[in-house]
Design an enzyme around this catalytic site. Structure first.
Site, PDB file in Angstrom:
ATOM      1  CG  ASP A  10       5.669   0.134   6.332  1.00 47.68           C
ATOM      2  OD1 ASP A  10       4.719   0.891   6.044  1.00 47.68           O
ATOM      3  OD2 ASP A  10       6.578  -0.121   5.516  1.00 47.68           O
ATOM      4  CB  SER A  11       2.602  -1.708   3.614  1.00 50.53           C
ATOM      5  OG  SER A  11       3.536  -0.716   3.263  1.00 50.53           O
ATOM      6  CE1 TYR A  42      -0.496  -3.851   3.588  1.00 48.17           C
ATOM      7  CE2 TYR A  42      -0.651  -2.284   5.417  1.00 48.17           C
ATOM      8  CZ  TYR A  42      -0.521  -3.585   4.963  1.00 48.17           C
ATOM      9  OH  TYR A  42      -0.401  -4.592   5.875  1.00 48.17           O
ATOM     10  N   GLY A  43      -0.564   1.386  -0.609  1.00 42.57           N
ATOM     11  CA  GLY A  43      -0.860   2.750  -1.080  1.00 42.57           C
ATOM     12  C   GLY A  43      -2.071   2.908  -1.979  1.00 42.57           C
ATOM     13  CB  CYS A  73       2.453   2.290   7.386  1.00 39.23           C
ATOM     14  SG  CYS A  73       1.647   2.175   5.790  1.00 39.23           S
ATOM     15  CG  ASN A  74       3.138   8.461   5.874  1.00 41.72           C
ATOM     16  OD1 ASN A  74       3.056   9.592   6.328  1.00 41.72           O
ATOM     17  ND2 ASN A  74       4.304   7.822   5.809  1.00 41.72           N
ATOM     18  CD  GLU A 152       9.638  -1.326  -1.901  1.00 44.30           C
ATOM     19  OE1 GLU A 152       9.485  -2.423  -2.440  1.00 44.30           O
ATOM     20  OE2 GLU A 152       9.102  -1.018  -0.803  1.00 44.30           O
ATOM     21  CB  CYS A 184       5.292   8.245   1.361  1.00 45.37           C
ATOM     22  SG  CYS A 184       5.639   6.554   0.822  1.00 45.37           S
ATOM     23  CB  THR A 185       7.527   4.697   5.021  1.00 44.45           C
ATOM     24  OG1 THR A 185       6.967   4.007   3.893  1.00 44.45           O
ATOM     25  CG2 THR A 185       6.589   4.638   6.202  1.00 44.45           C
ATOM     26  CG  HIS A 186       9.211   3.694   0.337  1.00 46.95           C
ATOM     27  ND1 HIS A 186       8.172   3.285   1.133  1.00 46.95           N
ATOM     28  CD2 HIS A 186       9.734   2.581  -0.230  1.00 46.95           C
ATOM     29  CE1 HIS A 186       8.057   1.968   1.053  1.00 46.95           C
ATOM     30  NE2 HIS A 186       8.989   1.507   0.230  1.00 46.95           N
TER      31      HIS A 186
HETATM   32  N1  DGL Z   1       4.472   2.536   3.830  1.00 48.01           N
HETATM   33  C1  DGL Z   1       3.569   3.168   2.889  1.00 48.01           C
HETATM   34  C2  DGL Z   1       3.225   4.589   3.397  1.00 48.01           C
HETATM   35  O1  DGL Z   1       3.964   5.205   4.136  1.00 48.01           O
HETATM   36  C3  DGL Z   1       4.181   3.237   1.504  1.00 48.01           C
HETATM   37  C4  DGL Z   1       4.277   1.908   0.798  1.00 48.01           C
HETATM   38  C5  DGL Z   1       2.941   1.297   0.442  1.00 48.01           C
HETATM   39  O2  DGL Z   1       2.230   1.836  -0.422  1.00 48.01           O
HETATM   40  O3  DGL Z   1       2.597   0.278   1.034  1.00 48.01           O
HETATM   41  O4  DGL Z   1       2.203   5.114   3.031  1.00 48.01           O
END
Ligand code: DGL
Length: 274
Positions: A10-11, A42-43, A73-74, A152, A184-186
């Site tokens: 993941d990012s 990464y978003g 990671c999406n 976060e 999104c993972t969060h």
């Molecule tokens: N892990 C990213 C996702 O699921 C979210 C966090 C990011 O923007 O890096 O898209």
């Protein structure tokens, strides 16, 4: 082969919400998690940059000897899944297809909402995946960029989380969706807040949970399930481990152990030296 690890990347820390689901379903598997904390988020990045980072992360995990790769990671799944599937000799599972599949299964009114970072929403990857399964489903999308920092910062129970959910989801609430994908993972950390804002009658889908089921199915089909392992996790991050440890322990609901930092070494240097 069965005793090899599952690799996940993941990012940063968010993919731990996917890891949590994989662990719950497959407690005997060993998981190697890679969080690119030096380059998160990464978003908002371009597809080219995200693809380059995904290739580096995947190559790093491949050097560790893995039997299956999860793009936890999406936004990385949105842009890099095809190339990783093409380039790597092991099964590669992203989080978008499993989430989309479950949404298609759940929606009765054929109206699905998708929320995610700007990159994921702009990619239209969920929309393509959902419409690929049923072209009659209407997909209503909304980016919610402030949800990631809210999680976060540990503000998931704070008024700010409820306010932002209200702001992002009011329009969607009036769009007659009956199913909403947390792309999104969060976002699973905000599930109650999201559910409160969208309305309790809307089914909320956790892509990470669906991904875990897909991981199990794939390992089973390929006769790769580890039925005799003790299970466990090992973590690699590209920046200092402290922040990852703090936020990650909160996301997982237990203290994180076995974190190794690659901060003094570029992933590329690591790959060249291995
Ligand atoms: N892990 C990213 C996702 O699921 C979210 C966090 C990011 O923007 O890096 O898209």
């Amino acid at each position: 082969m069965k005793t090899l690890s599952i690799g996940m990347f993941d990012s940063g820390v968010g993919g731990l919400t996917v890891l949590k689901e994989v662990r719950a379903l497959l407690p005997q598997e060993h998981i190697i998690y890679f969080g690119d904390t030096a380059r998160v988020p990464y978003g908002n990045r371009s597809p080219q940059t995200i693809t380059k980072y995904a290739l580096e992360s995947a190559l790093f995990l491949l050097t560790k000897g893995i039997k299956l790769l999860v793009i936890a990671c999406n936004v990385s799944s949105a842009f890099a899944l095809p190339i990783l599937r093409k380039r790597f000799p092991i099964p590669v599972i992203g989080v978008i297809e499993p989430g989309a599949k479950e949404a298609v299964r759940c929606t009765k009114r054929k109206r699905v909402g998708v929320i995610g970072t700007k990159g994921t929403i702009q990619s239209q990857a969920y929309e393509r995946s959902i419409k690929g399964l049923d072209p009659h489903i209407a997909v209503i999308s909304q980016s919610c960029p402030l949800f990631v920092p809210i999680v976060e910062e540990g503000l998931e129970h704070d008024d700010v989380a409820y306010l932002m959910a209200e702001k992002y989801l009011t329009k969607m609430r009036h769009s007659r969706i009956d199913t909403l994908v947390m792309g999104c993972t969060h976002y699973p950390v905000l599930e109650n807040v999201i559910s409160h804002a969208i309305g309790k009658d809307v089914q909320v889908i956790h892509s990470g949970r669906e991904t875990a089921k897909e991981v199990k199915e794939t390992l089973k089909k390929r006769n790769l399930l580890n039925n005799s392992g003790k299970g466990g996790c090992e973590y690699f991050v590209t920046d200092a481990p402290e922040t990852f440890k703090d936020i990650g322990s909160r996301l997982l609901g237990e203290p994180l152990k076995h974190i190794k930092s690659l901060r003094n070494m570029d992933i590329k240097d690591f790959l060249l030296s291995s």
